[in-house]
Design a protein around this motif. Structure first.
Motif, short mmCIF file in Angstrom:
data_model
loop_
_atom_site.label_atom_id
_atom_site.label_comp_id
_atom_site.label_asym_id
_atom_site.label_seq_id
_atom_site.Cartn_x
_atom_site.Cartn_y
_atom_site.Cartn_z
N ALA A 1 5.05 -36.50 12.92
CA ALA A 1 4.16 -37.29 13.78
C ALA A 1 4.32 -38.78 13.50
O ALA A 1 4.21 -39.62 14.41
CB ALA A 1 2.72 -36.86 13.58
N GLY A 2 4.60 -39.12 12.23
CA GLY A 2 4.75 -40.53 11.87
C GLY A 2 5.98 -41.19 12.45
O GLY A 2 6.11 -42.42 12.43
N VAL A 3 6.91 -40.36 12.97
CA VAL A 3 8.14 -40.90 13.55
C VAL A 3 7.90 -41.45 14.95
O VAL A 3 8.63 -42.33 15.43
CB VAL A 3 9.24 -39.81 13.59
CG1 VAL A 3 10.54 -40.35 14.16
CG2 VAL A 3 9.47 -39.26 12.19
N PHE A 4 6.86 -40.93 15.63
CA PHE A 4 6.62 -41.33 17.01
C PHE A 4 5.91 -42.68 17.05
O PHE A 4 4.76 -42.82 17.46
CB PHE A 4 5.82 -40.25 17.74
CG PHE A 4 6.62 -38.98 17.90
CD1 PHE A 4 7.58 -38.87 18.89
CD2 PHE A 4 6.46 -37.92 17.02
CE1 PHE A 4 8.34 -37.71 19.02
CE2 PHE A 4 7.22 -36.76 17.14
CZ PHE A 4 8.17 -36.66 18.15
N ASN A 5 6.66 -43.66 16.57
CA ASN A 5 6.22 -45.04 16.51
C ASN A 5 7.41 -45.87 16.97
O ASN A 5 8.53 -45.65 16.50
CB ASN A 5 5.82 -45.37 15.06
CG ASN A 5 5.33 -46.78 14.90
OD1 ASN A 5 5.89 -47.72 15.47
ND2 ASN A 5 4.29 -46.95 14.10
N ILE A 6 7.19 -46.82 17.86
CA ILE A 6 8.33 -47.54 18.46
C ILE A 6 9.20 -48.23 17.41
O ILE A 6 10.41 -48.37 17.58
CB ILE A 6 7.83 -48.56 19.52
CG1 ILE A 6 9.02 -49.05 20.35
CG2 ILE A 6 7.08 -49.72 18.86
CD1 ILE A 6 8.62 -49.80 21.59
N SER A 7 8.60 -48.64 16.29
CA SER A 7 9.37 -49.33 15.26
C SER A 7 10.31 -48.37 14.52
O SER A 7 11.22 -48.80 13.82
CB SER A 7 8.45 -50.01 14.25
OG SER A 7 7.67 -49.05 13.58
#
Length: 449
Positions: free
Chosen positions: A253-259
């Protein structure tokens, strides 16, 4: 005449009969090899790449991961990768967590960008899934062909430079300076001195083609540290430490970040091009290239490699990739997956040597990092230096990785430079659609993040 035919038939059938089920699985006689030769080749490959079981846990520990769990995860991930490559693809290639990618994982994604190591593992998992998707489709070939050759080699060289900076910093050979950013450390201290000795020893032994040069040098310098009272003996063998701290700890879930897009792409691109180059090089040496130029089971080898990264993320390591050190086993006669399976079994056995791995000091593994970094930079020779629109983006890619302390930023800046230079010099036809898209994504990253 009839007895001669019967004798010939017996001779033709003797290898399968002699090797039994190993012959059926690995087709040893078809590849002109024997069980003994494959076992020797497997031992050779393992010794040349065994340094990873000491180096990787030290790097992972800097990310906050339990050292014992990282050690076991390294052994398990390498073993699974080797067994998959051997049994599914029947290739004599060893796999383990990738050098350079592990440094990017720890010192950029966790150290500089501030993500928890669980999120970094999530990025490794997603990049592995994407690699599998690309391998199963024709998109892989399209993407491989659309990235300029100069940028492909520059990425490998840049990762090498980045790894070299990590090694020099870890050893204390270079230190921080408020006036000049970095400066030479105190070479009279035992740590930097022993790291330098380790590096030079590896280089000399490798030049003379000494078997297991890296492993010999790491152990020698560790013994020297022990003699100086810098290393404390804690045993050789024990029950493997628990894998619980890293098992399925990835935070997807922590991967779904634009950065995190650039992080996933960096893992994907470096892994994909490194794997393709390694597999093609080993295929040539192992005689796996047919007369028509096609490489035997290349698709299966790529699938095994990409699947290994997915499994690796589950146990808790950076991307698992094919090792160029496999060429040593091929030179020793390895031609089939039995070589890779042998390497995998030896990695499983290595799990029982956790105390030994725990004694290896950072300065000993730093020497190995610096040497491997030098090897990775050799790709620069393939860059077209006479063509500025190729060489300048390549230089930007390679140089900016260590200077920004980020493989992802180095790739982004290199790709942007390539597109701008080609478009600005009227060579826009050399820019592929994928490069335009990637350039837009990278520019958006720098503007909005």
């Amino acid at each position: 005449m009839e007895s001669r035919k019967s004798e010939a038939s017996t001779l033709e059938l003797s290898p399968p009969l002699r090797n039994g089920w190993l012959e059926r699985i690995f087709k040893l006689s078809l590849h002109g090899t024997t069980v003994r030769t494959e076992l020797i080749a497997g031992i050779t490959t393992f010794i040349t790449m065994a340094y990873i079981i000491f180096v990787n846990p030290n790097i992972m520990a800097d990310a906050g991961i339990d050292h014992g769990a990282a050690f076991v995860a390294t052994c398990i991930a390498a073993a699974l990768g080797c067994l998959l490559m051997g049994l599914y693809a029947n290739w004599p290639v060893g796999l383990a967590p990738g050098m350079g990618l592990n440094a990017f994982f720890t010192y950029t994604v966790v150290g500089t960008m501030g993500y928890h190591w669980e999120a970094a593992l999530g990025a490794v998992f997603i990049s592995g899934v994407l690699f599998m998707f690309l391998t199963l489709s024709r998109v892989r070939e399209w993407l491989l062909n659309s990235i300029p050759v100069s940028l492909r080699f520059a990425m490998g060289a840049g990762v090498g430079l980045f790894l070299g900076i990590i090694g020099l910093k870890t050893a204390g050979i270079i230190v921080a300076s408020p006036a000049t950013l970095i400066k030479l450390g105190n070479l009279r201290d035992p740590g930097p001195l022993l790291a330098a000795v380790c590096f030079l020893m590896i280089a000399v032994l490798s030049y003379h083609r000494v078997f297991g040069a890296i492993l010999i040098s790491i152990i020698t310098v560790t013994l020297a540290g022990w003699g100086l009272g810098l290393v404390h003996y804690s045993g050789i063998m024990s029950t493997p430490p628990s894998l619980a701290p890293t098992w399925m700890a990835m935070d997807i879930a922590g991967v779904f970040n634009i950065s995190m897009i650039s992080v996933v792409l960096a893992f994907l691109f470096v892994h994909m091009f490194d794997t393709a180059g390694t597999l093609m090089g080993v295929a040539q040496r192992a005689g796996l290239v047919g007369e028509d130029g096609k490489i035997e089971n290349l698709s299966r080898a790529l699938k095994a490699d990409s699947a290994s990264s997915v499994f690796g993320a589950m146990v808790g390591v950076p991307p698992v990739t094919s090792y160029v050190e496999s060429a040593a086993g091929v030179a020793a006669g390895g031609r089939t997956g039995l070589t890779a399976v042998t390497v995998g079994v030896l990695f499983i056995a290595a799990m029982f040597f956790a105390p030994l791995a725990g004694m290896i000091p950072a300065y000993a593994t730093a020497g190995a990092l610096i040497y491997v970094a030098m090897l990775m930079m050799s790709g620069l020779e393939h860059i077209k230096w006479s063509e500025a629109t190729d060489s300048i983006p390549a230089i930007v890619t390679a140089i900016m990785m260590p200077l920004t302390f980020s493989v992802a930023d180095g790739i982004a800046l290199g790709f942007i430079t390539y597109v701008v230079l080609k478009a600005g010099t009227g060579k826009h036809k050399e820019i592929s659609i994928s490069l335009w898209v990637l350039c837009a994504i990278f520019i958006a990253k720098f503007i909005f993040l």
